[in-house]
Scaffold this active site. Structure first.
Site, PDB file in Angstrom:
ATOM      1  N   HIS A 224     -41.083 -18.243 -42.843  1.00 28.26           N
ATOM      2  CA  HIS A 224     -41.390 -19.137 -44.079  1.00 28.26           C
ATOM      3  C   HIS A 224     -42.650 -19.631 -44.236  1.00 28.26           C
ATOM      4  O   HIS A 224     -43.260 -19.757 -45.410  1.00 28.26           O
ATOM      5  CB  HIS A 224     -40.461 -20.354 -43.863  1.00 28.26           C
ATOM      6  CG  HIS A 224     -39.161 -20.329 -44.087  1.00 28.26           C
ATOM      7  ND1 HIS A 224     -38.063 -21.285 -44.157  1.00 28.26           N
ATOM      8  CD2 HIS A 224     -38.321 -19.210 -44.219  1.00 28.26           C
ATOM      9  CE1 HIS A 224     -36.855 -20.810 -44.440  1.00 28.26           C
ATOM     10  NE2 HIS A 224     -36.954 -19.718 -44.433  1.00 28.26           N
TER      11      HIS A 224
ATOM     12  N   ASP B 222     -57.654 -23.757 -23.006  1.00 31.50           N
ATOM     13  CA  ASP B 222     -58.631 -24.502 -22.219  1.00 31.50           C
ATOM     14  C   ASP B 222     -57.987 -24.440 -20.924  1.00 31.50           C
ATOM     15  O   ASP B 222     -57.284 -23.577 -20.604  1.00 31.50           O
ATOM     16  CB  ASP B 222     -58.559 -25.869 -22.769  1.00 31.50           C
ATOM     17  CG  ASP B 222     -57.179 -26.827 -22.622  1.00 31.50           C
ATOM     18  OD1 ASP B 222     -56.184 -25.871 -22.046  1.00 31.50           O
ATOM     19  OD2 ASP B 222     -57.365 -27.801 -23.217  1.00 31.50           O
ATOM     20  N   HIS B 223     -58.534 -25.009 -20.083  1.00 29.93           N
ATOM     21  CA  HIS B 223     -57.889 -25.295 -18.587  1.00 29.93           C
ATOM     22  C   HIS B 223     -56.657 -25.451 -18.524  1.00 29.93           C
ATOM     23  O   HIS B 223     -56.131 -24.726 -17.435  1.00 29.93           O
ATOM     24  CB  HIS B 223     -58.864 -26.187 -17.891  1.00 29.93           C
ATOM     25  CG  HIS B 223     -58.696 -27.522 -18.261  1.00 29.93           C
ATOM     26  ND1 HIS B 223     -59.210 -27.868 -19.416  1.00 29.93           N
ATOM     27  CD2 HIS B 223     -58.015 -28.513 -17.810  1.00 29.93           C
ATOM     28  CE1 HIS B 223     -58.981 -29.103 -19.713  1.00 29.93           C
ATOM     29  NE2 HIS B 223     -58.096 -29.731 -18.680  1.00 29.93           N
TER      30      HIS B 223
ATOM     31  N   ARG C 112     -40.003 -17.199 -52.609  1.00 27.05           N
ATOM     32  CA  ARG C 112     -40.326 -18.555 -52.781  1.00 27.05           C
ATOM     33  C   ARG C 112     -41.310 -19.223 -51.698  1.00 27.05           C
ATOM     34  O   ARG C 112     -42.269 -20.108 -51.979  1.00 27.05           O
ATOM     35  CB  ARG C 112     -39.218 -19.728 -53.000  1.00 27.05           C
ATOM     36  CG  ARG C 112     -38.350 -19.714 -51.689  1.00 27.05           C
ATOM     37  CD  ARG C 112     -37.302 -20.729 -51.813  1.00 27.05           C
ATOM     38  NE  ARG C 112     -36.527 -21.011 -50.669  1.00 27.05           N
ATOM     39  CZ  ARG C 112     -35.661 -20.069 -49.850  1.00 27.05           C
ATOM     40  NH1 ARG C 112     -35.454 -18.932 -50.253  1.00 27.05           N
ATOM     41  NH2 ARG C 112     -35.129 -20.606 -48.819  1.00 27.05           N
ATOM     42  N   HIS C 113     -41.431 -18.676 -50.584  1.00 29.91           N
ATOM     43  CA  HIS C 113     -42.365 -18.906 -49.664  1.00 29.91           C
ATOM     44  C   HIS C 113     -43.713 -18.447 -49.718  1.00 29.91           C
ATOM     45  O   HIS C 113     -44.867 -19.031 -49.321  1.00 29.91           O
ATOM     46  CB  HIS C 113     -41.864 -18.462 -48.201  1.00 29.91           C
ATOM     47  CG  HIS C 113     -40.348 -18.954 -47.883  1.00 29.91           C
ATOM     48  ND1 HIS C 113     -39.972 -20.272 -47.832  1.00 29.91           N
ATOM     49  CD2 HIS C 113     -39.219 -18.154 -47.904  1.00 29.91           C
ATOM     50  CE1 HIS C 113     -38.920 -20.335 -47.524  1.00 29.91           C
ATOM     51  NE2 HIS C 113     -38.386 -19.129 -47.326  1.00 29.91           N
TER      52      HIS C 113
ATOM     53  N   THR D 135     -50.759 -29.163 -24.170  1.00 30.92           N
ATOM     54  CA  THR D 135     -49.397 -29.497 -25.129  1.00 30.92           C
ATOM     55  C   THR D 135     -49.533 -28.380 -26.317  1.00 30.92           C
ATOM     56  O   THR D 135     -48.368 -28.260 -27.045  1.00 30.92           O
ATOM     57  CB  THR D 135     -49.521 -30.641 -25.812  1.00 30.92           C
ATOM     58  OG1 THR D 135     -50.843 -30.945 -26.566  1.00 30.92           O
ATOM     59  CG2 THR D 135     -49.619 -31.943 -24.577  1.00 30.92           C
TER      60      THR D 135
ATOM     61  N   CYS E 190     -52.994 -24.768 -24.992  1.00 32.83           N
ATOM     62  CA  CYS E 190     -53.455 -25.894 -24.125  1.00 32.83           C
ATOM     63  C   CYS E 190     -52.465 -26.533 -23.427  1.00 32.83           C
ATOM     64  O   CYS E 190     -51.245 -25.843 -23.432  1.00 32.83           O
ATOM     65  CB  CYS E 190     -54.440 -26.548 -25.116  1.00 32.83           C
ATOM     66  SG  CYS E 190     -53.695 -27.512 -26.375  1.00 32.83           S
TER      67      CYS E 190
ATOM     68  N   GLY F 176     -53.818 -30.011 -29.269  1.00 28.51           N
ATOM     69  CA  GLY F 176     -55.212 -30.011 -29.672  1.00 28.51           C
ATOM     70  C   GLY F 176     -55.232 -28.661 -30.368  1.00 28.51           C
ATOM     71  O   GLY F 176     -56.160 -28.479 -31.271  1.00 28.51           O
TER      72      GLY F 176
HETATM   73  C1  RB5 Z   1     -56.426 -31.318 -21.442  1.00 31.32           C
HETATM   74  O1  RB5 Z   1     -56.156 -32.037 -20.353  1.00 31.32           O
HETATM   75  C2  RB5 Z   1     -55.406 -31.219 -22.609  1.00 31.32           C
HETATM   76  O2  RB5 Z   1     -55.712 -32.538 -23.277  1.00 31.32           O
HETATM   77  C3  RB5 Z   1     -55.236 -30.145 -23.552  1.00 31.32           C
HETATM   78  O3  RB5 Z   1     -54.850 -29.134 -22.787  1.00 31.32           O
HETATM   79  C4  RB5 Z   1     -54.350 -30.178 -24.704  1.00 31.32           C
HETATM   80  O4  RB5 Z   1     -53.150 -30.688 -24.182  1.00 31.32           O
HETATM   81  C5  RB5 Z   1     -54.690 -31.107 -25.726  1.00 31.32           C
HETATM   82  O5  RB5 Z   1     -54.033 -31.207 -26.933  1.00 31.32           O
END
Ligand code: RB5
Length: 148
Positions: free
Chosen positions: A98, A8-9, A132-133, A67, A65, A70
């Site tokens: 694994h 994403d951005h 096992r994995h 974090t 993204c 998402g």
């Molecule tokens: C965008 O602002 C942010 O929510 C997205 O990039 C991501 O971190 C979502 O999980």
């Protein structure tokens, strides 16, 4: 190996750096977007990259993204996709050894670009341990037949 990349951005700049690195390393790269810094939903782009794996035109995907959360949630809604959100090298190694993960999710607001690229290199070069994995991954596949 053919690798899909998506962001994403929030992940756009890191996705571009990863793409250049992968091309330099000789990978076939399929960039499904986004292509600008304009605000977009990670859902569409994560889905597009996972479709490339589902249809067999890509082997792995790198999703970025802000974090990575998402993108990893979206990816793991797909049958046959095992997405790992990784923040360090050990996680990237274990995701392959694994979990036989085929998708790496990264947070551009969590990781410095050189370290994120290190995780990509580890993820694309390490192998599945099997044994096992393999049984556990088979259990995931069986579960998908029931719930997806
Ligand atoms: C965008 O602002 C942010 O929510 C997205 O990039 C991501 O971190 C979502 O999980």
């Amino acid at each position: 190996m053919r690798v899909a990349v998506a962001s994403d951005h929030g992940g756009f700049e890191l996705k571009e750096k990863i793409k250049l690195h992968l091309i330099e390393c000789g990978y076939d790269v399929v960039d499904v977007g986004t292509d600008t810094r304009d605000s977009v939903s990670y859902v569409k782009y994560g889905h597009s990259a996972c479709e490339k794996i589902s249809e067999g035109s890509c082997d792995r995907a790198i999703l970025v993204c802000g974090t990575g959360i998402g993108m990893s949630i979206v990816a793991n809604k797909h049958r046959g996709i095992r997405a790992a959100l990784c923040t360090n090298v050990f996680m990237a190694e274990m995701a392959r050894h694994h979990n036989d993960a085929n998708v790496l999710a990264l947070g551009a607001r969590i990781l410095a670009a050189p370290y994120a690229i290190k995780l990509v290199d580890v993820f694309l070069s390490e192998s599945f341990d099997g044994g096992r994995h393999k049984d556990r991954v088979s259990q995931i596949n069986e579960m998908e037949e029931v719930i997806l």
